[in-house]
Design a protein around this motif. Sequence first.
Motif, PDB file in Angstrom:
ATOM      1  N   ARG A 112     -10.028 -57.949 -17.404  1.00  0.00           N
ATOM      2  CA  ARG A 112     -10.936 -57.124 -18.197  1.00  0.00           C
ATOM      3  C   ARG A 112     -10.194 -56.463 -19.350  1.00  0.00           C
ATOM      4  NH1 ARG A 112     -13.384 -56.154 -12.976  1.00  0.00           N
ATOM      5  NH2 ARG A 112     -15.543 -56.879 -13.011  1.00  0.00           N
ATOM      6  N   GLN A 113     -10.830 -56.488 -20.513  1.00  0.00           N
ATOM      7  CA  GLN A 113     -10.269 -55.906 -21.716  1.00  0.00           C
ATOM      8  C   GLN A 113     -11.056 -54.657 -22.107  1.00  0.00           C
ATOM      9  OE1 GLN A 113      -7.456 -57.573 -23.398  1.00  0.00           O
ATOM     10  NE2 GLN A 113      -7.568 -58.374 -21.315  1.00  0.00           N
ATOM     11  N   ALA A 114     -10.379 -53.670 -22.668  1.00  0.00           N
ATOM     12  CA  ALA A 114     -11.065 -52.475 -23.162  1.00  0.00           C
ATOM     13  C   ALA A 114     -11.913 -52.829 -24.374  1.00  0.00           C
ATOM     14  CB  ALA A 114     -10.046 -51.399 -23.522  1.00  0.00           C
ATOM     15  N   TRP A 115     -13.056 -52.157 -24.490  1.00  0.00           N
ATOM     16  CA  TRP A 115     -13.903 -52.345 -25.662  1.00  0.00           C
ATOM     17  C   TRP A 115     -13.302 -51.592 -26.850  1.00  0.00           C
ATOM     18  CZ3 TRP A 115     -18.190 -55.429 -25.399  1.00  0.00           C
ATOM     19  CH2 TRP A 115     -18.756 -55.680 -24.150  1.00  0.00           C
ATOM     20  N   SER A 116     -13.384 -52.185 -28.018  1.00  0.00           N
ATOM     21  CA  SER A 116     -13.051 -51.444 -29.234  1.00  0.00           C
ATOM     22  C   SER A 116     -14.261 -50.606 -29.632  1.00  0.00           C
ATOM     23  CB  SER A 116     -12.697 -52.407 -30.376  1.00  0.00           C
ATOM     24  OG  SER A 116     -13.859 -53.106 -30.815  1.00  0.00           O
ATOM     25  N   TYR A 261     -15.845 -50.701 -19.434  1.00  0.00           N
ATOM     26  CA  TYR A 261     -15.940 -49.319 -19.918  1.00  0.00           C
ATOM     27  C   TYR A 261     -14.954 -48.421 -19.181  1.00  0.00           C
ATOM     28  CZ  TYR A 261     -20.258 -50.432 -22.463  1.00  0.00           C
ATOM     29  OH  TYR A 261     -21.182 -50.952 -23.353  1.00  0.00           O
ATOM     30  N   ARG A 262     -14.659 -48.725 -17.923  1.00  0.00           N
ATOM     31  CA  ARG A 262     -13.675 -47.937 -17.180  1.00  0.00           C
ATOM     32  C   ARG A 262     -12.309 -48.030 -17.839  1.00  0.00           C
ATOM     33  NH1 ARG A 262     -14.534 -45.798 -12.634  1.00  0.00           N
ATOM     34  NH2 ARG A 262     -12.502 -46.150 -11.669  1.00  0.00           N
ATOM     35  N   LYS A 263     -11.932 -49.264 -18.189  1.00  0.00           N
ATOM     36  CA  LYS A 263     -10.641 -49.461 -18.839  1.00  0.00           C
ATOM     37  C   LYS A 263     -10.636 -48.807 -20.220  1.00  0.00           C
ATOM     38  CE  LYS A 263      -7.073 -52.946 -19.423  1.00  0.00           C
ATOM     39  NZ  LYS A 263      -6.667 -54.334 -19.085  1.00  0.00           N
ATOM     40  N   THR A 264     -11.767 -48.865 -20.909  1.00  0.00           N
ATOM     41  CA  THR A 264     -11.884 -48.257 -22.231  1.00  0.00           C
ATOM     42  C   THR A 264     -11.663 -46.748 -22.166  1.00  0.00           C
ATOM     43  OG1 THR A 264     -13.507 -49.955 -22.823  1.00  0.00           O
ATOM     44  CG2 THR A 264     -13.375 -48.018 -24.255  1.00  0.00           C
ATOM     45  N   VAL A 265     -12.357 -46.096 -21.242  1.00  0.00           N
ATOM     46  CA  VAL A 265     -12.245 -44.642 -21.106  1.00  0.00           C
ATOM     47  C   VAL A 265     -10.834 -44.255 -20.673  1.00  0.00           C
ATOM     48  CG1 VAL A 265     -13.059 -42.630 -19.810  1.00  0.00           C
ATOM     49  CG2 VAL A 265     -14.697 -44.326 -20.654  1.00  0.00           C
ATOM     50  N   ASN A 266     -10.297 -44.957 -19.689  1.00  0.00           N
ATOM     51  CA  ASN A 266      -8.960 -44.642 -19.207  1.00  0.00           C
ATOM     52  C   ASN A 266      -7.918 -44.808 -20.321  1.00  0.00           C
ATOM     53  OD1 ASN A 266      -6.892 -44.075 -17.206  1.00  0.00           O
ATOM     54  ND2 ASN A 266      -6.443 -46.260 -17.243  1.00  0.00           N
ATOM     55  N   THR A 267      -8.035 -45.877 -21.098  1.00  0.00           N
ATOM     56  CA  THR A 267      -7.100 -46.126 -22.198  1.00  0.00           C
ATOM     57  C   THR A 267      -7.169 -45.022 -23.241  1.00  0.00           C
ATOM     58  OG1 THR A 267      -7.259 -48.527 -21.897  1.00  0.00           O
ATOM     59  CG2 THR A 267      -6.467 -47.748 -24.029  1.00  0.00           C
ATOM     60  N   ASN A 268      -8.378 -44.628 -23.611  1.00  0.00           N
ATOM     61  CA  ASN A 268      -8.534 -43.624 -24.656  1.00  0.00           C
ATOM     62  C   ASN A 268      -8.171 -42.223 -24.183  1.00  0.00           C
ATOM     63  OD1 ASN A 268      -9.848 -44.730 -27.344  1.00  0.00           O
ATOM     64  ND2 ASN A 268     -10.717 -45.910 -25.660  1.00  0.00           N
ATOM     65  N   LEU A 269      -8.403 -41.928 -22.909  1.00  0.00           N
ATOM     66  CA  LEU A 269      -7.963 -40.640 -22.377  1.00  0.00           C
ATOM     67  C   LEU A 269      -6.433 -40.569 -22.342  1.00  0.00           C
ATOM     68  CD1 LEU A 269     -10.467 -40.009 -19.429  1.00  0.00           C
ATOM     69  CD2 LEU A 269     -10.535 -39.078 -21.755  1.00  0.00           C
ATOM     70  N   THR A 270      -5.814 -41.721 -22.092  1.00  0.00           N
ATOM     71  CA  THR A 270      -4.346 -41.769 -22.150  1.00  0.00           C
ATOM     72  C   THR A 270      -3.852 -41.470 -23.553  1.00  0.00           C
ATOM     73  OG1 THR A 270      -4.284 -43.416 -20.362  1.00  0.00           O
ATOM     74  CG2 THR A 270      -2.323 -43.226 -21.728  1.00  0.00           C
ATOM     75  N   LEU A 271      -4.523 -42.045 -24.552  1.00  0.00           N
ATOM     76  CA  LEU A 271      -4.136 -41.801 -25.942  1.00  0.00           C
ATOM     77  C   LEU A 271      -4.345 -40.345 -26.351  1.00  0.00           C
ATOM     78  CD1 LEU A 271      -5.623 -45.024 -27.593  1.00  0.00           C
ATOM     79  CD2 LEU A 271      -3.215 -44.528 -27.127  1.00  0.00           C
TER      80      LEU A 271
END
Length: 326
Positions: A112-116, A261-271
């Motif tokens: 699974r890839q994060a959404w842009s 969306y899980r990966k998207t949120v987790n990635t952006n919260l990390t940033l």
Amino acid sequence: FNSYVDEYVKHKTLWGDSEKKTRAYRLIINTFSKTMTLDKLNKKAVKQWAINRVIEQGYQPDTVITEAQFLNKYLEYLADELEIKWANIKSPFKLKTEHFPAYKKNKSAKDRQAWSMEDMKLVYQADTPQVKNKPELKDLMVLGMIYGCRIEELLQLTIANIMNEENIRCIFIDKSKTDGYHPFGQRHLPIVDCLNPIIDRLIEGKEQDAYLIATASSPNQDRSALIGGTFNRHKEPLGFPRPKTRNFGGKPQTVKDFHSYRKTVNTNLTLLGLKTNQRESICGWGTAFQSKQMAETAYLDNKMAYPLVQRKEHLEQWVSKFTFSF
């Protein structure tokens, strides 16, 4: 093979099985019956059916083994409870992982890839037939994009799950997809300001036990499976296809789906600089908590260490990054 499926479902319901589980029983029994006649019911045929289900349809071996266990229980019911003569045979449904040797090296069929942000904007704003027929799909996408919740978590929410905690309006995730596997799923998610009008609309005129997201179910599929399929059909013509089913033994295929969306949120919260325990408190995952007692302790500890007012601030920061409105 499925002549007695109605009786079996009634039997399992009587003994306390949930509606979701009995739907799963019915679905796999009916699915198997379409491809297998009684005169060909033997171990070799079942093994071939299982392998085809993995190769042709893209199911994971563990999933097919679980399905075979359901079929085995049904066969036992026919033989022991109903005393059906043809069911009094040595079970052909006892499958093992060794029956899928080429697949053991590659258990993950999807990466699974994060959404842009542009991808999320496209998928959310597209006016497809799926959105027209199920407008609740947009509400589901909003909640997924903001909080990274599993689709099952969102669909089990009722009006009672919208509550005030520490003087902050929250969505309370009171159970996870599978509590045994996700013991850290319980959490309060502060409602960001831009979401309040949507929440107000969703709760208007409903009783406390009504679902927050009203969407259909069927005898063969639960609500999450149906709306998940609708989401896939919505996104595919926009350039986000499902993985190919013929991927036996191949490399994991990249995919963007609702779970992304899980990966998207987790990635952006990390940033945004959130620590692991803070992201766990929002996304609801954590491998360190292996028992219910440890999960409850972690839940209470995190509630004090990461107060809701701070969670809301962080979520407002995340939502401020969106280049489109809901």
